[in-house]
Design a protein around this motif. Structure first.
Motif, PDB file in Angstrom:
ATOM      1  N   LYS A   1     -30.064  40.400 -16.360  1.00  0.00           N
ATOM      2  CA  LYS A   1     -29.618  40.629 -17.733  1.00  0.00           C
ATOM      3  C   LYS A   1     -28.187  40.147 -17.986  1.00  0.00           C
ATOM      4  CE  LYS A   1     -33.362  42.550 -19.372  1.00  0.00           C
ATOM      5  NZ  LYS A   1     -34.180  42.609 -18.165  1.00  0.00           N
ATOM      6  N   TRP A   2     -27.626  39.390 -17.059  1.00  0.00           N
ATOM      7  CA  TRP A   2     -26.321  38.779 -17.316  1.00  0.00           C
ATOM      8  C   TRP A   2     -26.377  37.912 -18.570  1.00  0.00           C
ATOM      9  CZ3 TRP A   2     -25.912  33.408 -17.343  1.00  0.00           C
ATOM     10  CH2 TRP A   2     -26.997  32.717 -16.804  1.00  0.00           C
ATOM     11  N   THR A   3     -27.559  37.412 -18.893  1.00  0.00           N
ATOM     12  CA  THR A   3     -27.708  36.518 -20.048  1.00  0.00           C
ATOM     13  C   THR A   3     -27.374  37.200 -21.364  1.00  0.00           C
ATOM     14  OG1 THR A   3     -30.063  37.074 -20.096  1.00  0.00           O
ATOM     15  CG2 THR A   3     -29.435  35.065 -18.930  1.00  0.00           C
ATOM     16  N   ILE A   4     -27.558  38.515 -21.435  1.00  0.00           N
ATOM     17  CA  ILE A   4     -27.211  39.210 -22.678  1.00  0.00           C
ATOM     18  C   ILE A   4     -25.923  40.028 -22.548  1.00  0.00           C
ATOM     19  CG2 ILE A   4     -29.523  39.291 -23.646  1.00  0.00           C
ATOM     20  CD1 ILE A   4     -29.952  42.000 -22.529  1.00  0.00           C
ATOM     21  N   MET A   5     -25.539  40.334 -21.322  1.00  0.00           N
ATOM     22  CA  MET A   5     -24.304  41.108 -21.134  1.00  0.00           C
ATOM     23  C   MET A   5     -23.058  40.235 -21.213  1.00  0.00           C
ATOM     24  SD  MET A   5     -25.070  44.291 -20.984  1.00  0.00           S
ATOM     25  CE  MET A   5     -23.862  45.273 -20.087  1.00  0.00           C
ATOM     26  N   HIS A   6     -23.164  38.984 -20.796  1.00  0.00           N
ATOM     27  CA  HIS A   6     -22.008  38.098 -20.889  1.00  0.00           C
ATOM     28  C   HIS A   6     -21.551  37.911 -22.344  1.00  0.00           C
ATOM     29  CE1 HIS A   6     -22.203  35.936 -16.703  1.00  0.00           C
ATOM     30  NE2 HIS A   6     -22.131  37.243 -16.620  1.00  0.00           N
ATOM     31  N   PRO A   7     -22.447  37.540 -23.268  1.00  0.00           N
ATOM     32  CA  PRO A   7     -22.007  37.404 -24.664  1.00  0.00           C
ATOM     33  C   PRO A   7     -21.486  38.710 -25.251  1.00  0.00           C
ATOM     34  CG  PRO A   7     -24.109  36.294 -24.330  1.00  0.00           C
ATOM     35  CD  PRO A   7     -23.845  37.090 -23.095  1.00  0.00           C
ATOM     36  N   SER A   8     -22.118  39.833 -24.897  1.00  0.00           N
ATOM     37  CA  SER A   8     -21.671  41.131 -25.409  1.00  0.00           C
ATOM     38  C   SER A   8     -20.259  41.447 -24.930  1.00  0.00           C
ATOM     39  CB  SER A   8     -22.624  42.241 -24.956  1.00  0.00           C
ATOM     40  OG  SER A   8     -23.904  42.077 -25.516  1.00  0.00           O
ATOM     41  N   ALA A   9     -20.030  41.263 -23.627  1.00  0.00           N
ATOM     42  CA  ALA A   9     -18.714  41.563 -23.059  1.00  0.00           C
ATOM     43  C   ALA A   9     -17.640  40.674 -23.671  1.00  0.00           C
ATOM     44  CB  ALA A   9     -18.755  41.383 -21.543  1.00  0.00           C
ATOM     45  N   MET A  10     -17.931  39.384 -23.788  1.00  0.00           N
ATOM     46  CA  MET A  10     -16.939  38.462 -24.331  1.00  0.00           C
ATOM     47  C   MET A  10     -16.646  38.756 -25.791  1.00  0.00           C
ATOM     48  SD  MET A  10     -17.828  34.825 -22.513  1.00  0.00           S
ATOM     49  CE  MET A  10     -17.397  34.563 -20.774  1.00  0.00           C
ATOM     50  N   ALA A  11     -17.667  39.116 -26.560  1.00  0.00           N
ATOM     51  CA  ALA A  11     -17.455  39.414 -27.968  1.00  0.00           C
ATOM     52  C   ALA A  11     -16.559  40.634 -28.144  1.00  0.00           C
ATOM     53  CB  ALA A  11     -18.798  39.640 -28.665  1.00  0.00           C
ATOM     54  N   PHE A  12     -16.793  41.683 -27.356  1.00  0.00           N
ATOM     55  CA  PHE A  12     -16.007  42.902 -27.564  1.00  0.00           C
ATOM     56  C   PHE A  12     -14.655  42.854 -26.870  1.00  0.00           C
ATOM     57  CE2 PHE A  12     -19.874  44.469 -29.395  1.00  0.00           C
ATOM     58  CZ  PHE A  12     -19.412  45.316 -30.385  1.00  0.00           C
ATOM     59  N   VAL A  13     -14.490  41.993 -25.869  1.00  0.00           N
ATOM     60  CA  VAL A  13     -13.142  41.719 -25.366  1.00  0.00           C
ATOM     61  C   VAL A  13     -12.342  41.040 -26.471  1.00  0.00           C
ATOM     62  CG1 VAL A  13     -11.816  40.243 -23.814  1.00  0.00           C
ATOM     63  CG2 VAL A  13     -13.655  41.655 -22.896  1.00  0.00           C
TER      64      VAL A  13
END
Length: 314
Positions: A214-226
């Motif tokens: 699930k890195w495929t959906i966690m990477h965009p989420s993490a980068m967006a909220f950073v």
């Protein structure tokens, strides 16, 4: 992310990549309203952009986990824009039609990618609590619950959300429309809710389908909220953040909390396969530490650009 004030003032506040067509129309009911919220929406769109680039660069196989939540969110966003559009404003109607066009293009891409394996694993999806780490499980549950709370209220009752953020005792002197600080319109708020819904569904997928790959959906989420956290707190320093009402202050605190919950979930779930099959430009990625470096670099770049734009060039 960087030109929201210029957008909502029709370019009166400075150079705008795009604007709402209200230059010089100070009396228009939409002039200078919701610049802060529009900037936040831009950050959320940044995460969706990253998820789309991930599909392009890493291949579509099994990426239904990305595309189906985005389709749900974009469809909701399109409906919200049309339902909440302010007919009394002379603002450009372009967003109404662009939302339909972009949503249809994205759906068409999903359909065309079926032959390239976009739906791999979808038939095996049987939702349940499939995260073993208790800390990560609690973090994900909090993400889902808070996401539903914010998104559904913004989608279905945007006027009530606005009323809470701008109560009768709100200091009207803070509503500097020339700086895009006017109260947001229901359209803007409902778009925020639709975008948050996408991120909520991504978190729900990790919780109910397991962490594996699930890195495929966690990477965009993490980068967006950073990025959201950095831009929000640069806004605080620049005096371009809402702090007058209790609701405003709670929203400011929620953004970094969401970022921390996402990062806690991601790093705690590495042992459960979060980074399984991670690739870089389609090739297996052995150095899993690169993502941490990417987050730090992103925070630095976004912070630097935000500081230059909102403080040095203000």
């Amino acid at each position: 992310m960087f030109f929201a004030t210029e957008y909502v003032t029709g370019g009166d506040a400075g150079f705008a990549l795009i604007d709402n067509g209200l230059a010089g129309m100070i009396s228009d009911p939409a002039y200078g309203d919701g610049g802060i919220e529009t900037g936040f929406n831009g950050v959320l769109f940044f995460g969706i952009f990253l998820s789309t680039m991930l599909i392009i660069l890493e291949g579509p196989k099994g990426k239904w986990t990305i595309m189906l939540p985005v389709i749900i969110g974009m469809t909701t966003m399109t409906v919200c824009i049309w339902m909440n559009w302010n007919p009394d404003s002379a603002a450009s109607d372009t967003p109404k039609y662009v939302s339909i066009l972009v949503t249809l293009i994205y759906i068409a891409a999903y359909v065309l990618l079926r032959e390239e394996g976009i739906n791999d694993g979808l038939s095996d999806f049987k939702p349940g609590l499939k995260v073993n780490d208790k800390v990560a499980m609690v973090a994900l549950i909090l993400l889902v619950l808070s996401g539903l709370y914010y998104s559904l209220r913004m989608i279905f009752t945007p006027d009530a959300v606005i009323a809470e953020g701008f109560p009768s005792g709100y200091d009207a002197s803070k509503l500097l429309e020339s700086k895009g600080m006017g109260a947001p319109l229901p359209t803007t708020v409902s778009v925020t809710g639709s975008l948050i819904l996408m991120y909520t569904l991504w978190s729900a997928l990790v919780l109910t389908d397991g962490a594996k790959g699930k890195w495929t959906i966690m990477h965009p989420s993490a980068m967006a909220f950073v990025a959201a956290t950095v831009t929000t707190y640069v806004g605080l320093v620049a005096g371009l953040a809402r702090t007058t009402s209790d609701t405003n202050q709670m929203d400011l605190l929620t953004i970094p909390l969401v970022m921390l919950l996402i990062l806690i979930s991601y790093f705690r779930l590495k042992e459960e396969g979060m980074e399984d099959d991670m690739t870089m430009m389609g090739e297996p990625e052995e150095d899993k530490g690169k993502f941490t470096n990417a987050l730090l670099i992103l925070a630095f770049i976004v912070g630097l650009l935000s500081a230059v734009k909102e403080i040095l060039l203000a």
